[in-house]
Design a protein around this motif. Structure first.
Motif, PDB file in Angstrom:
ATOM      1  N   SER A  10      82.163  21.454   4.867  1.00  0.00           N
ATOM      2  CA  SER A  10      83.029  20.292   4.634  1.00  0.00           C
ATOM      3  C   SER A  10      82.836  19.714   3.243  1.00  0.00           C
ATOM      4  O   SER A  10      83.762  19.155   2.657  1.00  0.00           O
ATOM      5  CB  SER A  10      82.760  19.214   5.688  1.00  0.00           C
ATOM      6  N   THR A  11      81.623  19.844   2.689  1.00  0.00           N
ATOM      7  CA  THR A  11      81.410  19.359   1.323  1.00  0.00           C
ATOM      8  C   THR A  11      81.994  20.309   0.291  1.00  0.00           C
ATOM      9  O   THR A  11      82.467  19.886  -0.752  1.00  0.00           O
ATOM     10  CB  THR A  11      79.904  19.168   1.050  1.00  0.00           C
ATOM     11  N   LEU A  12      81.961  21.608   0.599  1.00  0.00           N
ATOM     12  CA  LEU A  12      82.504  22.591  -0.340  1.00  0.00           C
ATOM     13  C   LEU A  12      84.015  22.698  -0.231  1.00  0.00           C
ATOM     14  O   LEU A  12      84.702  22.985  -1.210  1.00  0.00           O
ATOM     15  CB  LEU A  12      81.857  23.958  -0.090  1.00  0.00           C
ATOM     16  N   PHE A  13      84.555  22.506   0.964  1.00  0.00           N
ATOM     17  CA  PHE A  13      85.996  22.577   1.180  1.00  0.00           C
ATOM     18  C   PHE A  13      86.483  21.264   1.796  1.00  0.00           C
ATOM     19  O   PHE A  13      86.823  21.200   2.979  1.00  0.00           O
ATOM     20  CB  PHE A  13      86.354  23.748   2.111  1.00  0.00           C
ATOM     21  N   PRO A  14      86.519  20.192   1.033  1.00  0.00           N
ATOM     22  CA  PRO A  14      86.891  18.888   1.584  1.00  0.00           C
ATOM     23  C   PRO A  14      88.371  18.835   1.911  1.00  0.00           C
ATOM     24  O   PRO A  14      89.173  19.573   1.353  1.00  0.00           O
ATOM     25  CB  PRO A  14      86.542  17.916   0.451  1.00  0.00           C
ATOM     26  N   ALA A  27      83.755  20.145 -11.233  1.00  0.00           N
ATOM     27  CA  ALA A  27      85.019  20.292 -11.967  1.00  0.00           C
ATOM     28  C   ALA A  27      84.820  20.196 -13.479  1.00  0.00           C
ATOM     29  O   ALA A  27      85.796  20.099 -14.217  1.00  0.00           O
ATOM     30  CB  ALA A  27      86.013  19.224 -11.507  1.00  0.00           C
ATOM     31  N   SER A  28      83.575  20.240 -13.922  1.00  0.00           N
ATOM     32  CA  SER A  28      83.316  20.115 -15.355  1.00  0.00           C
ATOM     33  C   SER A  28      83.711  21.397 -16.085  1.00  0.00           C
ATOM     34  O   SER A  28      83.780  22.481 -15.491  1.00  0.00           O
ATOM     35  CB  SER A  28      81.831  19.817 -15.589  1.00  0.00           C
ATOM     36  N   GLY A  29      83.936  21.260 -17.392  1.00  0.00           N
ATOM     37  CA  GLY A  29      84.323  22.416 -18.182  1.00  0.00           C
ATOM     38  C   GLY A  29      83.269  23.496 -18.194  1.00  0.00           C
ATOM     39  O   GLY A  29      83.577  24.690 -18.068  1.00  0.00           O
ATOM     40  N   TRP A  30      81.984  23.105 -18.317  1.00  0.00           N
ATOM     41  CA  TRP A  30      80.932  24.122 -18.363  1.00  0.00           C
ATOM     42  C   TRP A  30      80.805  24.850 -17.033  1.00  0.00           C
ATOM     43  O   TRP A  30      80.493  26.058 -16.996  1.00  0.00           O
ATOM     44  CB  TRP A  30      79.593  23.499 -18.766  1.00  0.00           C
ATOM     45  N   MET A  31      81.064  24.142 -15.918  1.00  0.00           N
ATOM     46  CA  MET A  31      80.983  24.794 -14.614  1.00  0.00           C
ATOM     47  C   MET A  31      82.117  25.805 -14.448  1.00  0.00           C
ATOM     48  O   MET A  31      81.912  26.920 -13.942  1.00  0.00           O
ATOM     49  CB  MET A  31      81.053  23.729 -13.509  1.00  0.00           C
ATOM     50  N   PHE A 206      78.807  32.144  -4.545  1.00  0.00           N
ATOM     51  CA  PHE A 206      78.357  30.752  -4.533  1.00  0.00           C
ATOM     52  C   PHE A 206      79.068  29.951  -5.620  1.00  0.00           C
ATOM     53  O   PHE A 206      79.542  28.836  -5.383  1.00  0.00           O
ATOM     54  CB  PHE A 206      76.845  30.685  -4.736  1.00  0.00           C
ATOM     55  N   LEU A 207      79.162  30.511  -6.829  1.00  0.00           N
ATOM     56  CA  LEU A 207      79.787  29.787  -7.932  1.00  0.00           C
ATOM     57  C   LEU A 207      81.272  29.556  -7.670  1.00  0.00           C
ATOM     58  O   LEU A 207      81.798  28.473  -7.936  1.00  0.00           O
ATOM     59  CB  LEU A 207      79.602  30.565  -9.238  1.00  0.00           C
ATOM     60  N   ARG A 208      81.974  30.547  -7.149  1.00  0.00           N
ATOM     61  CA  ARG A 208      83.409  30.398  -6.906  1.00  0.00           C
ATOM     62  C   ARG A 208      83.691  29.362  -5.818  1.00  0.00           C
ATOM     63  O   ARG A 208      84.687  28.642  -5.877  1.00  0.00           O
ATOM     64  CB  ARG A 208      84.030  31.747  -6.508  1.00  0.00           C
ATOM     65  N   VAL A 209      82.827  29.306  -4.821  1.00  0.00           N
ATOM     66  CA  VAL A 209      83.009  28.314  -3.756  1.00  0.00           C
ATOM     67  C   VAL A 209      82.629  26.924  -4.236  1.00  0.00           C
ATOM     68  O   VAL A 209      83.294  25.928  -3.925  1.00  0.00           O
ATOM     69  CB  VAL A 209      82.186  28.718  -2.514  1.00  0.00           C
ATOM     70  N   PHE A 210      81.566  26.834  -5.029  1.00  0.00           N
ATOM     71  CA  PHE A 210      81.077  25.541  -5.488  1.00  0.00           C
ATOM     72  C   PHE A 210      82.012  24.901  -6.516  1.00  0.00           C
ATOM     73  O   PHE A 210      82.207  23.682  -6.523  1.00  0.00           O
ATOM     74  CB  PHE A 210      79.677  25.717  -6.089  1.00  0.00           C
TER      75      PHE A 210
END
Length: 509
Positions: A10-14, A27-31, A206-210
């Protein structure tokens, strides 16, 4: 335990009424840059790690007759390109229509996981080939959607640098894949390779989901700003460092909506893109870049095994010079942001021309010939650093320029996804031509000479049409200077400075 898993999901897919957890970070540019860079590296690494061991896998594991090895090497490269070719415009169009880049990147990685399992377990040729086909389809999501996501997330003046970083990751993966593949296969065996791949896929997933998209941050931006002001006044930080809860409603549901252009059918958008001369030239350059480098990938491992009598370890190490050279790609991207992609493209092709021709010189296993081969491959890596970020930046800039000239010309969804879908389509076509070119030419010397000629011929349209028609730009620049001088009357110091500056611009184009 199930409740814990559901809470994490629920936190990853709100839902649309819940503020995402760690919104600012995700949602940052570096992320976003890190996620796309890792996705690009993972996709190309999985593609390239098989290259130096394909001859051994085909003979020892899949029981292919030695007489068919070169043809089946080309087939394994060809089907990957075919999957990329078919899926790229589809992913690009869907990403523009549904405006959800993240979802399609996750779908692509799931397909990549399936293809990796097939390659790992393959004992017959058709399963191995099918795995490579699905791998190409999954790669289409990374390149089409990922590049569009970068263009969405960064200002135009930084696109070249971002594409340089991606190009560096791509080049590292293209040539570290074969390097690590050869080393690990010779030391630890076939299944050890896939242990590396599955670990890389887990990190990528993990990165794509986060990650979240910039549009998610914009959606909640007013709420975040209010909470920051409250935090400054009260001195108490929010629970996640960005937000104070999940009970607020998105700003977009309460703020007055801006009028957005009506969505247009993707077929019409595609036609508009293909009518643009700059776009066509950029697609042509994409074909050429893929052609020359996939041809090299198909020929080089078998060639060094033949003339140097190297094992798979040596066949992997031969790609090391190009991998190391690719680290300077971000510097090339920095140059592109300030000077444009025209001259990096032209210089890269002109450098590659004599290098390909000279690759025919190393003919035996002497130290001198080995050193010469590695030196030539280093220069070829320098050429690659100039070509890849320049071509990708040209596609992005072309769409941006069209939108600036006529806002809403591509409809509400824009055209970045479809534009990079077309670029991947072109790149895939070149990836098809490369292996076919190898099977159709007789001998290493003939193939390298022909590739050098292709680079020289392609440098001509790169000079003339990249960034717009060269002579038209010069004429318009001189006309602007003439108009400025005519409006100020007699020549003044200011007009002379403007004229001098215009000459500098013309020389830099």
């Amino acid at each position: 335990m199930l409740l814990g898993v559901m809470k994490v999901l629920s936190t990853l897919f709100p839902t649309s009424k819940e503020k995402p957890y760690m919104l600012k970070v995700r949602a940052s540019g570096w992320m976003i840059m890190t996620t796309v860079a890792v996705a690009v590296f993972t996709d190309i690494f999985m593609y390239g790690i098989i290259i130096p061991i394909i001859p051994n896998v085909l003979v020892d594991r899949l029981e292919v007759p030695p007489s068919r090895v070169q043809n089946d090497i080309s087939l394994a490269l060809l089907v990957y390109a075919a999957g990329l070719l078919v899926a790229s415009p589809i992913f690009g169009a869907l990403a523009d229509i549904y405006q959800n880049r993240r979802l399609f990147m996750i779908i692509g990685l799931v397909a990549s996981l399936g293809s990796t399992i097939m390659l790992c377990l393959a004992r017959v040729l058709w399963v191995f080939i099918l795995g490579r086909l699905i791998q190409g389809i999954s790669g289409a999501a990374v390149w089409t959607v990922g590049l569009a996501l970068i263009t969405d997330s960064f200002p135009e003046e930084n696109i070249g640098k971002m594409m340089g970083i991606l190009s560096s990751c791509m080049s590292l993966a293209v040539f570290l894949g074969p390097l690590i593949g050869g080393v690990v296969y010779s030391r630890a065996g076939y299944y050890a390779l896939f242990g590396i791949l599955f670990g890389l896929i887990c990190t990528d997933l993990f990165l794509r989901v986060f990650m979240l998209e910039r549009k998610d941050l914009e959606k909640w931006k007013p709420i975040v700003e209010e909470e920051r002001a409250l935090e400054r006044n009260t001195g108490s930080p929010s629970s996640d460092g960005v937000t104070t809860g999940n009970d607020a409603t998105p700003y977009s549901s309460t703020a007055p909506r801006k009028k957005v252009p009506k969505s247009k059918p993707q077929s019409l958008v595609g036609l508009k893109l293909l009518k643009n001369g700059r776009m066509v030239n950029g697609l042509y350059i994409g074909v050429i870049i893929a052609w020359i480098f996939t041809a090299l990938e198909a020929m080089l491992p078998l060639h060094v095994e033949t003339i140097f009598h190297w094992s798979t370890l040596g066949s992997g190490l031969v790609f090391l010079p190009i991998a190391l050279t690719s680290l300077i790609s971000p510097l090339i991207g920095f140059w592109i942001d300030r000077r444009g992609p025209r001259w990096p493209l032209a210089v890269g092709l002109l450098i590659a021309c004599p290098i390909f021709v000279l690759l025919r010189l190393p003919e035996n296993s002497s130290i001198g010939d080995i050193v010469l081969l590695f030196a030539l491959l280093t220069l070829l890596g320098l050429s690659s650093c100039m070509l890849l970020p320049s071509s990708m930046a040209e596609i992005s800039t072309c769409v941006t320029a069209a939108e600036r000239k006529k806002p809403g010309v591509f409809g509400k969804g824009g055209a970045y996804g479809l534009a990079f879908g077309l670029f991947n389509l072109a790149y895939s076509a070149g990836s098809v031509f490369g292996p076919l070119f190898v099977t159709g030419t007789k001998g290493w010397g003939t193939a390298t000479w022909a590739l050098g000629l292709i680079c020289f011929v392609s440098a001509i349209p790169a000079i003339l049409f990249t960034g717009g028609f060269l002579f038209k730009i010069r004429q318009s620049t001189r006309a602007e200077v003439h108009d400025a001088n005519s409006t100020t009357g007699p020549e003044t110091e200011e007009s002379r400075c403007m004229s001098s500056r215009a000459d500098e611009i013309v020389l830099s184009i």
